[in-house]
Scaffold this motif. Structure first.
Motif, PDB file in Angstrom:
ATOM      1  N   SER A 339       0.847  -1.189   0.000  1.00 37.38           N
ATOM      2  CA  SER A 339       0.000   0.000   0.000  1.00 37.38           C
ATOM      3  C   SER A 339       0.880   1.235   0.000  1.00 37.38           C
ATOM      4  N   PRO A 340       0.333   2.426  -0.279  1.00 34.02           N
ATOM      5  CA  PRO A 340       1.150   3.644  -0.262  1.00 34.02           C
ATOM      6  C   PRO A 340       1.811   3.882   1.086  1.00 34.02           C
ATOM      7  N   GLU A 341       1.191   3.392   2.152  1.00 33.42           N
ATOM      8  CA  GLU A 341       1.777   3.598   3.475  1.00 33.42           C
ATOM      9  C   GLU A 341       2.845   2.561   3.805  1.00 33.42           C
ATOM     10  N   GLY A 342       3.075   1.630   2.874  1.00 33.19           N
ATOM     11  CA  GLY A 342       4.083   0.612   3.110  1.00 33.19           C
ATOM     12  C   GLY A 342       3.531  -0.630   3.767  1.00 33.19           C
ATOM     13  N   ASP A 343       2.229  -0.642   4.063  1.00 33.62           N
ATOM     14  CA  ASP A 343       1.622  -1.810   4.665  1.00 33.62           C
ATOM     15  C   ASP A 343       1.467  -2.901   3.616  1.00 33.62           C
ATOM     16  N   ARG A 344       1.751  -4.143   3.978  1.00 34.01           N
ATOM     17  CA  ARG A 344       1.666  -5.258   3.044  1.00 34.01           C
ATOM     18  C   ARG A 344       0.414  -6.059   3.361  1.00 34.01           C
ATOM     19  N   SER A 345      -0.457  -6.183   2.408  1.00 36.01           N
ATOM     20  CA  SER A 345      -1.670  -6.953   2.610  1.00 36.01           C
ATOM     21  C   SER A 345      -2.012  -7.690   1.332  1.00 36.01           C
ATOM     22  N   TYR A 346      -2.831  -8.718   1.475  1.00 39.07           N
ATOM     23  CA  TYR A 346      -3.168  -9.533   0.332  1.00 39.07           C
ATOM     24  C   TYR A 346      -4.440  -9.025  -0.333  1.00 39.07           C
ATOM     25  N   SER A 347      -4.548  -9.234  -1.617  1.00 40.32           N
ATOM     26  CA  SER A 347      -5.743  -8.901  -2.363  1.00 40.32           C
ATOM     27  C   SER A 347      -6.095 -10.083  -3.246  1.00 40.32           C
ATOM     28  N   ASN A 348      -7.230  -9.988  -3.947  1.00 40.59           N
ATOM     29  CA  ASN A 348      -7.615 -11.079  -4.837  1.00 40.59           C
ATOM     30  C   ASN A 348      -6.666 -11.199  -6.018  1.00 40.59           C
ATOM     31  N   ASN A 349      -6.028 -10.099  -6.391  1.00 35.12           N
ATOM     32  CA  ASN A 349      -5.070 -10.101  -7.501  1.00 35.12           C
ATOM     33  C   ASN A 349      -3.766  -9.470  -7.018  1.00 35.12           C
ATOM     34  N   PRO A 350      -2.989 -10.214  -6.225  1.00 34.96           N
ATOM     35  CA  PRO A 350      -1.810  -9.633  -5.603  1.00 34.96           C
ATOM     36  C   PRO A 350      -0.743  -9.250  -6.621  1.00 34.96           C
ATOM     37  N   LEU A 351      -0.116  -8.118  -6.375  1.00 34.81           N
ATOM     38  CA  LEU A 351       0.993  -7.694  -7.209  1.00 34.81           C
ATOM     39  C   LEU A 351       2.254  -8.388  -6.735  1.00 34.81           C
ATOM     40  N   PRO A 352       3.081  -8.875  -7.640  1.00 33.09           N
ATOM     41  CA  PRO A 352       4.287  -9.579  -7.217  1.00 33.09           C
ATOM     42  C   PRO A 352       5.316  -8.610  -6.643  1.00 33.09           C
ATOM     43  N   VAL A 353       5.698  -8.826  -5.408  1.00 31.29           N
ATOM     44  CA  VAL A 353       6.777  -8.072  -4.780  1.00 31.29           C
ATOM     45  C   VAL A 353       7.901  -9.049  -4.506  1.00 31.29           C
ATOM     46  N   GLN A 354       9.068  -8.767  -5.007  1.00 29.64           N
ATOM     47  CA  GLN A 354      10.150  -9.735  -4.995  1.00 29.64           C
ATOM     48  C   GLN A 354      10.823  -9.819  -3.634  1.00 29.64           C
ATOM     49  N   PRO A 355      11.484 -10.942  -3.390  1.00 28.39           N
ATOM     50  CA  PRO A 355      12.197 -11.095  -2.123  1.00 28.39           C
ATOM     51  C   PRO A 355      13.434 -10.213  -2.079  1.00 28.39           C
ATOM     52  N   ARG A 356      13.823  -9.867  -0.888  1.00 33.17           N
ATOM     53  CA  ARG A 356      15.074  -9.134  -0.671  1.00 33.17           C
ATOM     54  C   ARG A 356      16.190 -10.174  -0.600  1.00 33.17           C
ATOM     55  N   ILE A 357      17.128 -10.083  -1.550  1.00 32.77           N
ATOM     56  CA  ILE A 357      18.150 -11.121  -1.709  1.00 32.77           C
ATOM     57  C   ILE A 357      19.521 -10.568  -1.348  1.00 32.77           C
ATOM     58  N   ALA A 358      20.192 -11.245  -0.425  1.00 36.36           N
ATOM     59  CA  ALA A 358      21.578 -10.912  -0.084  1.00 36.36           C
ATOM     60  C   ALA A 358      22.519 -11.862  -0.818  1.00 36.36           C
ATOM     61  N   LEU A 359      23.634 -11.331  -1.308  1.00 42.22           N
ATOM     62  CA  LEU A 359      24.654 -12.138  -1.989  1.00 42.22           C
ATOM     63  C   LEU A 359      25.877 -12.238  -1.089  1.00 42.22           C
ATOM     64  N   GLN A 360      26.322 -13.467  -0.880  1.00 41.28           N
ATOM     65  CA  GLN A 360      27.444 -13.715   0.021  1.00 41.28           C
ATOM     66  C   GLN A 360      28.459 -14.577  -0.720  1.00 41.28           C
ATOM     67  N   ASN A 361      29.664 -14.058  -0.869  1.00 39.25           N
ATOM     68  CA  ASN A 361      30.685 -14.738  -1.661  1.00 39.25           C
ATOM     69  C   ASN A 361      31.372 -15.824  -0.836  1.00 39.25           C
ATOM     70  N   ALA A 362      31.272 -17.076  -1.308  1.00 42.99           N
ATOM     71  CA  ALA A 362      31.978 -18.187  -0.676  1.00 42.99           C
ATOM     72  C   ALA A 362      32.909 -18.840  -1.694  1.00 42.99           C
ATOM     73  N   THR A 363      33.530 -17.993  -2.547  1.00 41.58           N
ATOM     74  CA  THR A 363      34.494 -18.458  -3.538  1.00 41.58           C
ATOM     75  C   THR A 363      35.782 -17.668  -3.383  1.00 41.58           C
ATOM     76  N   THR A 364      36.760 -17.979  -4.235  1.00 43.24           N
ATOM     77  CA  THR A 364      38.010 -17.214  -4.261  1.00 43.24           C
ATOM     78  C   THR A 364      37.986 -16.152  -5.355  1.00 43.24           C
ATOM     79  N   ASP A 365      36.857 -16.023  -6.040  1.00 40.41           N
ATOM     80  CA  ASP A 365      36.728 -15.090  -7.160  1.00 40.41           C
ATOM     81  C   ASP A 365      35.996 -13.828  -6.708  1.00 40.41           C
ATOM     82  N   PRO A 366      36.667 -12.682  -6.620  1.00 40.92           N
ATOM     83  CA  PRO A 366      36.001 -11.457  -6.165  1.00 40.92           C
ATOM     84  C   PRO A 366      34.930 -10.960  -7.134  1.00 40.92           C
ATOM     85  N   GLN A 367      34.949 -11.474  -8.393  1.00 39.44           N
ATOM     86  CA  GLN A 367      33.959 -11.044  -9.372  1.00 39.44           C
ATOM     87  C   GLN A 367      32.678 -11.892  -9.333  1.00 39.44           C
ATOM     88  N   ALA A 368      32.664 -12.919  -8.503  1.00 41.66           N
ATOM     89  CA  ALA A 368      31.517 -13.828  -8.484  1.00 41.66           C
ATOM     90  C   ALA A 368      30.237 -13.109  -8.087  1.00 41.66           C
TER      91      ALA A 368
END
Length: 453
Positions: A339-368
């Motif tokens: 919602s405009p106030e930032g409240d998250r609620s369900y509707s009959n036709n929900p808009l897709p809001v993507q997950p917040r994804i963190a990237l954590q490097n567990a390789t030896t490649d800094p470009q990964a």
């Protein structure tokens, strides 16, 4: 009123899975033969009628899903070993566990000890005070009120000192220590000295690992380490080499446990626990955030009610068809409407809001990390950020289900085309999902997976 709290003097730790498996195996080994003859069955279980195909078949099976409240209770060092008050202390490990017979999985919800709750006649305070103030009854009432739709069928309380000895009897457990841990508190007689890297922890070392609170996430980091210990303890307890040690386990636990589980119920839980796959032990942290403490002079874990309700629905709803979530409106990462106030609620036709994804490097490649971020953006993901590098190299990329949203995690894995799901909340605390990038991405990117037309 708010309750003035003392700092707990002992540790919380290896309760959940290890406790359940150790208790039920112990009971089954000693009393399974006579239980079927002399102990009345409960409505939660029935004779299995199946041959002993596996070590987990102890003559009983669950008739429906079971919700279990598991508490790790601090021991007052001034109490004698035979004191009736050994299990009346503060509960620093608080787990809500569902044995899901429909989905054939065990869901473990870790509830931070500092969670702010209504303690009835005692006013508002921290959840870990409930057992100390009112025993099992107040703890169960407080936890059920917090989780709303959850009703517990049974409880288990364990004095955590017994698990120090349990780890030693098992010959130690293997755990990854993400960074050096060094701390000394003379007033609490606490000294922690652990090196980084893979370690075989003794009971004392496991105690140190669990109690350490000086990391980047404070007490929530301790909850994450508890989950790491639970997984390691579960792996050890389900090893066939443990069975000859059952008498020693019994001697350790006989004075440190309180439960209203009957023997047949223990046997049925044992059968169920030992038959599920390792990945079907799913753990998550009750979402929320710490208050700043300015109003009360004390910091509390305040639950994100909307996210918490959705997680509880996922972990404790009926799962008759073995599906975790079918209704897109019940998802925590996808299928949300803002919602405009930032409240998250369900509707009959929900808009897709993507997950917040963190990237954590567990390789030896800094470009990964850069390549992974570009690939995710190509797939249409937008809420991406970079977390601190992981302290060791991983061969395989993993997707850590930080907030318990397995539907979002499975969808992300499907979009990526690779990645192992980690059923823990050990990723970046600000994420919905954490991708821990492994060495396999180098080969995958060289094969062109990140260069789709």
């Amino acid at each position: 009123m708010r309750i003035p709290l003392e700092q707990p003097r002992n540790w919380s730790g290896l309760l959940g899975w290890g406790l359940v498996v150790s208790v039920v195996i112990m009971a089954s080994a000693l009393m399974g033969a006579i239980a079927a003859l002399v102990v009345p069955t409960s409505p939660l279980v029935q004779p299995s009628g199946r041959e002993n195909r596996q070590q987990g078949q102890f003559g009983y099976e669950l008739t429906r899903p079971v919700n279990l409240m598991l508490l790790g209770v601090d021991r007052d060092p001034e109490l004698a070993d035979d004191s009736p008050d050994l299990l009346e202390g503060r509960s620093d490990t608080i787990l809500a566990v569902r044995f899901d017979t429909g989905g054939q999985r065990v869901n473990v919800l870790s509830v931070p000890r500092d969670t702010e709750v209504d303690l009835g006649d005692f006013g508002w305070g921290k959840l870990n005070e409930a057992n100390y103030l009112g025993g099992v009854a107040l703890m169960q009432a407080s936890l059920e009120a917090l989780l709303k739709e959850v009703e517990f069928d049974r409880y288990v309380r364990l004095n955590t000192q017994g698990l120090v000895e349990l780890v030693d009897v098992l010959g130690g457990i293997e755990v990854w220590v993400p960074y050096p841990m060094s701390y000394r508190d003379r007033t609490q007689e606490l000294t922690i000295e652990l090196d980084a890297g893979w370690q075989r922890l003794t009971g004392e070392m496991a105690q140190q690992f669990s109690r350490y609170r000086q990391g980047p996430y404070g007490d929530i980091g301790r909850v994450q380490r508890q989950q790491m210990l639970l997984q390691a303890l579960r792996d050890r307890l389900t090893s066939p080499t443990v069975f000859p040690r059952i008498p020693a386990i019994l001697r350790i636990l006989q004075n440190d446990i309180d439960t209203n589980l009957s023997i047949p119920e223990m046997l049925a839980l044992a059968s169920f626990a030992l038959e599920i796959d390792r990945d079907d032990l799913r753990m998550a942290l009750l979402p929320g955030d710490f208050s700043d403490g300015q109003d009360t002079g004390m910091s509390y874990w305040r639950v994100d009610e909307a996210a918490g309700d959705r997680l509880v629905d996922q972990f404790f709803q009926a799962s008759d068809q073995g599906e975790f979530i079918d209704d897109v409106r019940q998802q925590t990462a996808f299928g949300r409407e803002e919602s405009p106030e930032g409240d998250r609620s369900y509707s009959n036709n929900p808009l897709p809001v993507q997950p917040r994804i963190a990237l954590q490097n567990a390789t030896t490649d800094p470009q990964a990390v850069e390549r992974m971020a570009a690939y995710l953006e190509e797939l249409g993901y937008e809420d991406i950020y970079v977390s601190d590098d992981w302290g060791t190299v991983h061969r395989q990329t993993s997707i850590i289900v930080q907030t318990g949203d397995y539907t979002a995690a499975e969808r992300l894995r499907s979009d990526l085309g690779f990645g192992d799901l980690e059923p823990l909340s050990t990723g970046d605390i600000g994420s919905d999902l954490t991708i821990r990038i492994g060495l396999d991405v180098d080969r995958l990117f060289r094969e062109g997976i990140g260069n789709r037309e």
